[in-house]
Design an enzyme around this catalytic site. Structure first.
Site, PDB file in Angstrom:
ATOM      1  N   GLU A 286      89.403 -16.106  -4.502  1.00 36.51           N
ATOM      2  CA  GLU A 286      88.038 -16.246  -3.977  1.00 36.51           C
ATOM      3  C   GLU A 286      88.071 -16.476  -2.462  1.00 36.51           C
ATOM      4  O   GLU A 286      87.276 -15.907  -1.717  1.00 36.51           O
ATOM      5  CB  GLU A 286      87.317 -17.396  -4.682  1.00 36.51           C
ATOM      6  N   LEU A 287      89.014 -17.301  -2.045  1.00 32.99           N
ATOM      7  CA  LEU A 287      89.131 -17.636  -0.618  1.00 32.99           C
ATOM      8  C   LEU A 287      89.394 -16.396   0.249  1.00 32.99           C
ATOM      9  O   LEU A 287      88.797 -16.230   1.320  1.00 32.99           O
ATOM     10  CB  LEU A 287      90.269 -18.663  -0.474  1.00 32.99           C
ATOM     11  N   VAL A 288      90.295 -15.540  -0.226  1.00 37.37           N
ATOM     12  CA  VAL A 288      90.676 -14.383   0.614  1.00 37.37           C
ATOM     13  C   VAL A 288      89.589 -13.300   0.680  1.00 37.37           C
ATOM     14  O   VAL A 288      89.746 -12.323   1.403  1.00 37.37           O
ATOM     15  CB  VAL A 288      92.038 -13.757   0.179  1.00 37.37           C
TER      16      VAL A 288
ATOM     17  N   GLN B 204      99.965 -16.477   2.702  1.00 38.29           N
ATOM     18  CA  GLN B 204     100.023 -17.099   1.369  1.00 38.29           C
ATOM     19  C   GLN B 204     101.440 -17.054   0.800  1.00 38.29           C
ATOM     20  O   GLN B 204     102.175 -16.082   1.019  1.00 38.29           O
ATOM     21  CB  GLN B 204      99.057 -16.352   0.432  1.00 38.29           C
TER      22      GLN B 204
ATOM     23  N   GLN C  67     104.864 -14.843  -4.283  1.00 38.09           N
ATOM     24  CA  GLN C  67     105.395 -14.973  -5.655  1.00 38.09           C
ATOM     25  C   GLN C  67     106.591 -14.050  -5.856  1.00 38.09           C
ATOM     26  O   GLN C  67     107.303 -14.175  -6.832  1.00 38.09           O
ATOM     27  CB  GLN C  67     104.305 -14.627  -6.675  1.00 38.09           C
TER      28      GLN C  67
ATOM     29  N   ARG D 211     105.885 -11.579 -12.585  1.00 32.49           N
ATOM     30  CA  ARG D 211     104.750 -12.420 -12.171  1.00 32.49           C
ATOM     31  C   ARG D 211     103.409 -11.926 -12.727  1.00 32.49           C
ATOM     32  O   ARG D 211     102.424 -12.659 -12.693  1.00 32.49           O
ATOM     33  CB  ARG D 211     104.656 -12.523 -10.655  1.00 32.49           C
TER      34      ARG D 211
ATOM     35  N   PHE E 243      85.013 -21.342  14.095  1.00 29.58           N
ATOM     36  CA  PHE E 243      84.043 -22.299  13.543  1.00 29.58           C
ATOM     37  C   PHE E 243      82.865 -21.608  12.858  1.00 29.58           C
ATOM     38  O   PHE E 243      82.312 -22.110  11.891  1.00 29.58           O
ATOM     39  CB  PHE E 243      83.534 -23.237  14.649  1.00 29.58           C
TER      40      PHE E 243
ATOM     41  N   ARG F  73      80.638 -21.656  -0.207  1.00 33.28           N
ATOM     42  CA  ARG F  73      81.547 -22.182  -1.230  1.00 33.28           C
ATOM     43  C   ARG F  73      81.396 -23.670  -1.516  1.00 33.28           C
ATOM     44  O   ARG F  73      81.929 -24.143  -2.522  1.00 33.28           O
ATOM     45  CB  ARG F  73      82.996 -21.870  -0.839  1.00 33.28           C
TER      46      ARG F  73
HETATM   47  C1  LIG Z   1      78.556 -18.267  -6.182  1.00 32.39           C
HETATM   48  C2  LIG Z   1      79.332 -17.028  -5.866  1.00 32.39           C
HETATM   49  C3  LIG Z   1      79.538 -16.076  -6.843  1.00 32.39           C
HETATM   50  C4  LIG Z   1      80.265 -14.910  -6.551  1.00 32.39           C
HETATM   51  N1  LIG Z   1      80.467 -13.995  -7.546  1.00 32.39           N
HETATM   52  C5  LIG Z   1      81.130 -12.839  -7.273  1.00 32.39           C
HETATM   53  C6  LIG Z   1      81.348 -11.855  -8.277  1.00 32.39           C
HETATM   54  O1  LIG Z   1      80.948 -12.009  -9.417  1.00 32.39           O
HETATM   55  N2  LIG Z   1      82.026 -10.732  -7.948  1.00 32.39           N
HETATM   56  C7  LIG Z   1      82.496 -10.518  -6.667  1.00 32.39           C
HETATM   57  O2  LIG Z   1      83.083  -9.457  -6.407  1.00 32.39           O
HETATM   58  N3  LIG Z   1      82.317 -11.434  -5.712  1.00 32.39           N
HETATM   59  C8  LIG Z   1      81.664 -12.588  -5.972  1.00 32.39           C
HETATM   60  N4  LIG Z   1      81.497 -13.522  -4.990  1.00 32.39           N
HETATM   61  C9  LIG Z   1      82.097 -13.277  -3.674  1.00 32.39           C
HETATM   62  C10 LIG Z   1      81.069 -12.702  -2.677  1.00 32.39           C
HETATM   63  O3  LIG Z   1      80.521 -11.500  -3.142  1.00 32.39           O
HETATM   64  C11 LIG Z   1      81.731 -12.462  -1.298  1.00 32.39           C
HETATM   65  O4  LIG Z   1      82.713 -11.446  -1.389  1.00 32.39           O
HETATM   66  C12 LIG Z   1      82.423 -13.665  -0.726  1.00 32.39           C
HETATM   67  O5  LIG Z   1      81.696 -14.828  -0.981  1.00 32.39           O
HETATM   68  C13 LIG Z   1      82.575 -13.471   0.786  1.00 32.39           C
HETATM   69  O6  LIG Z   1      81.294 -13.614   1.385  1.00 32.39           O
HETATM   70  P1  LIG Z   1      80.708 -12.720   2.513  1.00 32.39           P
HETATM   71  O7  LIG Z   1      80.918 -11.303   2.203  1.00 32.39           O
HETATM   72  O8  LIG Z   1      79.310 -13.183   2.837  1.00 32.39           O
HETATM   73  O9  LIG Z   1      81.494 -13.285   3.710  1.00 32.39           O
HETATM   74  P2  LIG Z   1      82.683 -13.005   4.692  1.00 32.39           P
HETATM   75  O10 LIG Z   1      83.658 -11.979   4.293  1.00 32.39           O
HETATM   76  O11 LIG Z   1      83.175 -14.405   4.900  1.00 32.39           O
HETATM   77  O12 LIG Z   1      81.913 -12.480   5.956  1.00 32.39           O
HETATM   78  C14 LIG Z   1      80.952 -13.299   6.631  1.00 32.39           C
HETATM   79  C15 LIG Z   1      79.747 -12.474   6.995  1.00 32.39           C
HETATM   80  O13 LIG Z   1      80.167 -11.455   7.906  1.00 32.39           O
HETATM   81  C16 LIG Z   1      79.383 -10.301   7.697  1.00 32.39           C
HETATM   82  N5  LIG Z   1      80.270  -9.199   7.265  1.00 32.39           N
HETATM   83  C17 LIG Z   1      81.586  -9.289   6.929  1.00 32.39           C
HETATM   84  N6  LIG Z   1      82.076  -8.083   6.635  1.00 32.39           N
HETATM   85  C18 LIG Z   1      81.048  -7.216   6.768  1.00 32.39           C
HETATM   86  C19 LIG Z   1      80.924  -5.817   6.596  1.00 32.39           C
HETATM   87  N7  LIG Z   1      81.941  -5.046   6.201  1.00 32.39           N
HETATM   88  N8  LIG Z   1      79.725  -5.261   6.823  1.00 32.39           N
HETATM   89  C20 LIG Z   1      78.665  -5.986   7.224  1.00 32.39           C
HETATM   90  N9  LIG Z   1      78.707  -7.328   7.400  1.00 32.39           N
HETATM   91  C21 LIG Z   1      79.882  -7.923   7.181  1.00 32.39           C
HETATM   92  C22 LIG Z   1      78.362 -10.632   6.619  1.00 32.39           C
HETATM   93  O14 LIG Z   1      77.193 -11.120   7.235  1.00 32.39           O
HETATM   94  C23 LIG Z   1      79.046 -11.739   5.852  1.00 32.39           C
HETATM   95  O15 LIG Z   1      78.156 -12.571   5.147  1.00 32.39           O
HETATM   96  C24 LIG Z   1      80.787 -14.683  -5.246  1.00 32.39           C
HETATM   97  C25 LIG Z   1      80.581 -15.663  -4.268  1.00 32.39           C
HETATM   98  C26 LIG Z   1      79.858 -16.821  -4.555  1.00 32.39           C
HETATM   99  C27 LIG Z   1      79.667 -17.848  -3.463  1.00 32.39           C
END
Ligand SMILES: Cc1cc2nc3c(=O)[nH]c(=O)nc-3n(C[C@H](O)[C@H](O)[C@H](O)COP(=O)(O)OP(=O)(O)OC[C@H]3O[C@@H](n4cnc5c(N)ncnc54)[C@H](O)[C@@H]3O)c2cc1C
Length: 250
Positions: free
Chosen positions: A92-94, A103, A106, A172, A189, A199
């Site tokens: 989830e983090l990555v 990371q 393995q 693995r 930040f 998260r």
């Molecule tokens: C409660 C919860 C449930 C989830 N469930 C699922 C699931 O079922 N399946 C799943 O696949 N994922 C799931 N996720 C993961 C989620 O879809 C995101 O992949 C993950 O949280 C990263 O968030 P992000 O894309 O906003 O942010 P980051 O990758 O941290 O990017 C930060 C921000 O930068 C901008 N950004 C980054 N890259 C781009 C780009 N290529 N184009 C345009 N803008 C960009 C966006 O504004 C984005 O919000 C879940 C997350 C949460 C919190």
């Protein structure tokens, strides 16, 4: 025997700042937060602090957050070393694309014991905990059997390192999501704030939420204003979450 391990989050780096001697300006903060203010003032050449309401570093940073000029926060960064995190939580983090990661491999590192993260809901129930640990032990047994068989199968490979790597990378695939991982995470930040906003939310999985709240705690020590708008609350189940009025753009 599977060995349960606890989450450990340590901040191992944070931006240092050297104000340019050629600019007449001083502030009441240091390091990352002083740098963010400097970058903001550099945009408008307001080193003489014409607005008394934003004369302190804390007031200036709060103003930045209020008006959404959060690009300034990208100048400051912090690095965490996270241990005692499950492979499913690191997955989830990555997903957070603005972070940089290193990371535990393995394929190269074969832990003697099987270190695992037990989800709280399982851990608090003795019967479920026992079932979980049994599953981990059975899994470890099968993994080790597979690993030995693969090493024998690859006995013809003269390069010992390559042989071990090939065997481990195949074996693995049966390791569980609960397997402990270790990861170094660097982010600016703005990215940390976005990560925590997503998260540390009550909608996130409990483990990554705990990771996010721990990261927030470490970040607050280093940058109390840049992360001071997040409020940490304890939910009815005893777990913690954090929210900020300024981080709403998911
Ligand atoms: C409660 C919860 C449930 C989830 N469930 C699922 C699931 O079922 N399946 C799943 O696949 N994922 C799931 N996720 C993961 C989620 O879809 C995101 O992949 C993950 O949280 C990263 O968030 P992000 O894309 O906003 O942010 P980051 O990758 O941290 O990017 C930060 C921000 O930068 C901008 N950004 C980054 N890259 C781009 C780009 N290529 N184009 C345009 N803008 C960009 C966006 O504004 C984005 O919000 C879940 C997350 C949460 C919190």
């Amino acid at each position: 025997m599977a060995e349960p391990v606890e989450l450990k989050v340590e901040m191992i780096a944070c931006t240092a700042f050297t104000p340019p001697a050629s600019v007449e300006w001083s502030t009441d903060a240091q390091g990352a937060e002083a740098l963010v203010e400097f970058a903001g003032r550099a945009c408008y050449e307001t080193f003489d602090k014409p607005n008394p309401r934003t004369a302190t570093n804390a007031a200036y940073l709060r103003h930045i957050m209020e008006v959404g000029h959060t690009a300034l926060l990208e100048h400051a960064s912090a690095t965490m070393y996270i241990r005692g995190i499950s492979r499913s939580a690191t997955h989830e983090l990555v997903r957070h694309r603005h972070f940089s990661f290193s990371q535990l491999s393995q394929r190269f590192v074969h832990a003697g014991e099987q270190e695992v993260i037990i989800p709280d809901l399982i851990n608090e129930d003795p019967q479920l905990r026992e079932l979980f640990l049994r599953a981990m032990d059975e899994n470890r047994f099968i993994h080790n059997e597979l690993l030995h068989a693969l090493e024998e199968k690859l006995a013809g490979e003269p390069n010992a390192l390559l042989r071990k790597k090939q065997a481990r990378q195949a074996a693995r695939s049966v390791l569980p999501n609960a397997t402990e991982s270790r990861i170094v995470v660097t982010g600016n930040f703005r990215s940390w704030r976005h990560f925590i906003g997503m998260r540390a939310s009550e909608h996130a999985d409990v483990e990554i939420r705990q990771v996010a709240v721990e990261c927030l705690s470490a970040l607050r020590l280093a940058a109390p204003t840049a992360f001071g708008d997040f409020e940490i609350e304890t939910l009815a189940d005893g777990t913690r979450m954090a929210t900020s009025p300024y981080v709403t753009d998911f």
